[in-house]
Design a protein around this motif. Structure first.
Motif, PDB file in Angstrom:
ATOM      1  N   PRO A   1       0.840  -1.204   0.000  1.00 48.96           N
ATOM      2  CA  PRO A   1       0.000   0.000   0.000  1.00 48.96           C
ATOM      3  C   PRO A   1       0.876   1.256   0.000  1.00 48.96           C
ATOM      4  CG  PRO A   1      -0.738  -1.556   1.679  1.00 48.96           C
ATOM      5  CD  PRO A   1       0.560  -2.068   1.140  1.00 48.96           C
ATOM      6  N   ILE A   2       0.356   2.316  -0.557  1.00 44.63           N
ATOM      7  CA  ILE A   2       1.105   3.572  -0.676  1.00 44.63           C
ATOM      8  C   ILE A   2       1.538   4.095   0.695  1.00 44.63           C
ATOM      9  CG2 ILE A   2      -0.928   5.079  -0.688  1.00 44.63           C
ATOM     10  CD1 ILE A   2       2.160   5.580  -2.888  1.00 44.63           C
ATOM     11  N   GLU A   3       0.737   3.841   1.721  1.00 44.77           N
ATOM     12  CA  GLU A   3       1.088   4.308   3.061  1.00 44.77           C
ATOM     13  C   GLU A   3       2.376   3.653   3.560  1.00 44.77           C
ATOM     14  OE1 GLU A   3      -3.386   4.730   2.681  1.00 44.77           O
ATOM     15  OE2 GLU A   3      -1.916   3.203   2.170  1.00 44.77           O
ATOM     16  N   LEU A   4       2.569   2.381   3.228  1.00 47.28           N
ATOM     17  CA  LEU A   4       3.799   1.695   3.632  1.00 47.28           C
ATOM     18  C   LEU A   4       4.999   2.231   2.862  1.00 47.28           C
ATOM     19  CD1 LEU A   4       1.736  -0.256   4.955  1.00 47.28           C
ATOM     20  CD2 LEU A   4       3.381  -2.044   4.465  1.00 47.28           C
ATOM     21  N   LYS A   5       4.789   2.521   1.590  1.00 44.93           N
ATOM     22  CA  LYS A   5       5.869   3.102   0.791  1.00 44.93           C
ATOM     23  C   LYS A   5       6.261   4.470   1.349  1.00 44.93           C
ATOM     24  CE  LYS A   5       4.543   0.793  -3.461  1.00 44.93           C
ATOM     25  NZ  LYS A   5       4.017   0.955  -4.806  1.00 44.93           N
TER      26      LYS A   5
ATOM     27  N   GLU B   1      -8.731  -8.513   3.191  1.00 44.50           N
ATOM     28  CA  GLU B   1      -8.267  -7.214   2.717  1.00 44.50           C
ATOM     29  C   GLU B   1      -7.981  -6.317   3.915  1.00 44.50           C
ATOM     30  OE1 GLU B   1     -10.791  -5.346  -0.157  1.00 44.50           O
ATOM     31  OE2 GLU B   1     -11.156  -7.231  -1.183  1.00 44.50           O
ATOM     32  N   ILE B   2      -6.900  -5.572   3.822  1.00 52.73           N
ATOM     33  CA  ILE B   2      -6.562  -4.596   4.847  1.00 52.73           C
ATOM     34  C   ILE B   2      -5.940  -3.403   4.134  1.00 52.73           C
ATOM     35  CG2 ILE B   2      -4.302  -5.614   5.332  1.00 52.73           C
ATOM     36  CD1 ILE B   2      -4.776  -4.824   8.302  1.00 52.73           C
ATOM     37  N   SER B   3      -6.392  -2.224   4.504  1.00 55.32           N
ATOM     38  CA  SER B   3      -5.874  -1.028   3.846  1.00 55.32           C
ATOM     39  C   SER B   3      -4.569  -0.594   4.504  1.00 55.32           C
ATOM     40  CB  SER B   3      -6.903   0.105   3.926  1.00 55.32           C
ATOM     41  OG  SER B   3      -7.009   0.588   5.254  1.00 55.32           O
ATOM     42  N   GLY B   4      -3.819   0.189   3.780  1.00 56.54           N
ATOM     43  CA  GLY B   4      -2.578   0.719   4.326  1.00 56.54           C
ATOM     44  C   GLY B   4      -2.828   1.568   5.552  1.00 56.54           C
ATOM     45  N   ARG B   5      -3.927   2.277   5.536  1.00 54.07           N
ATOM     46  CA  ARG B   5      -4.274   3.126   6.675  1.00 54.07           C
ATOM     47  C   ARG B   5      -4.587   2.286   7.910  1.00 54.07           C
ATOM     48  NH1 ARG B   5      -8.428   8.123   6.532  1.00 54.07           N
ATOM     49  NH2 ARG B   5      -8.057   8.767   8.659  1.00 54.07           N
TER      50      ARG B   5
END
Length: 99
Positions: free
Chosen positions: A5-9, A47-51
C-alpha cells in the motif's frame, strides 16, 4: 502481483536514509510489523488497507493519525465496524453458489 500500500511506501521513504539505514531502530521495527500484517492478510485472503495497517502498528491519537500527519483524522470505530460488515457480506456472497 502484490504491491505494498502507498502508506507503507511513504513510511519507508520518510523513515529510511539515503545511505540505506533507518532513521531510528523503532522505525525499522514498525515497518517490519506493517509488512507482517500485509503478508498475514494476503495469506488469510482478507483485505486490509494501508491506513488500517498504520493505525494497528503506530496506534492513533485523538485527532491525529500517526504516520499521516495532523490533517488526517484516525479511522473511527464506526468506520471499522462498517468495513467489517461489508467484508463479511462480500465473503458470504462469494461463498453462495451461483444459479
Amino acid at each position: 502481483m502484490y504491491e505494498d500500500p502507498i502508506e507503507l511506501k511513504l513510511y519507508f521513504d520518510t523513515h529510511h536514509k539515503k545511505d540505506g539505514t533507518w532513521t531510528h531502530p523503532q522505525a525499522q521495527e514498525n515497518y517490519e510489523q506493517m509488512k507482517a500484517l500485509c503478508k498475514q492478510a494476503i495469506d488469510e485472503g482478507t483485505e486490509i488497507s494501508g491506513r488500517q495497517i498504520l493505525e494497528k502498528v503506530l496506534k492513533s491519537k485523538s485527532g491525529y493519525a500517526r504516520g499521516l500527519g495532523y490533517g488526517v483524522k484516525p479511522i473511527s470505530s464506526k468506520d471499522l465496524e462498517f468495513e467489517a460488515i461489508l467484508q463479511a457480506e462480500k465473503m458470504a456472497a462469494e461463498k453462495k453458489p451461483m444459479n
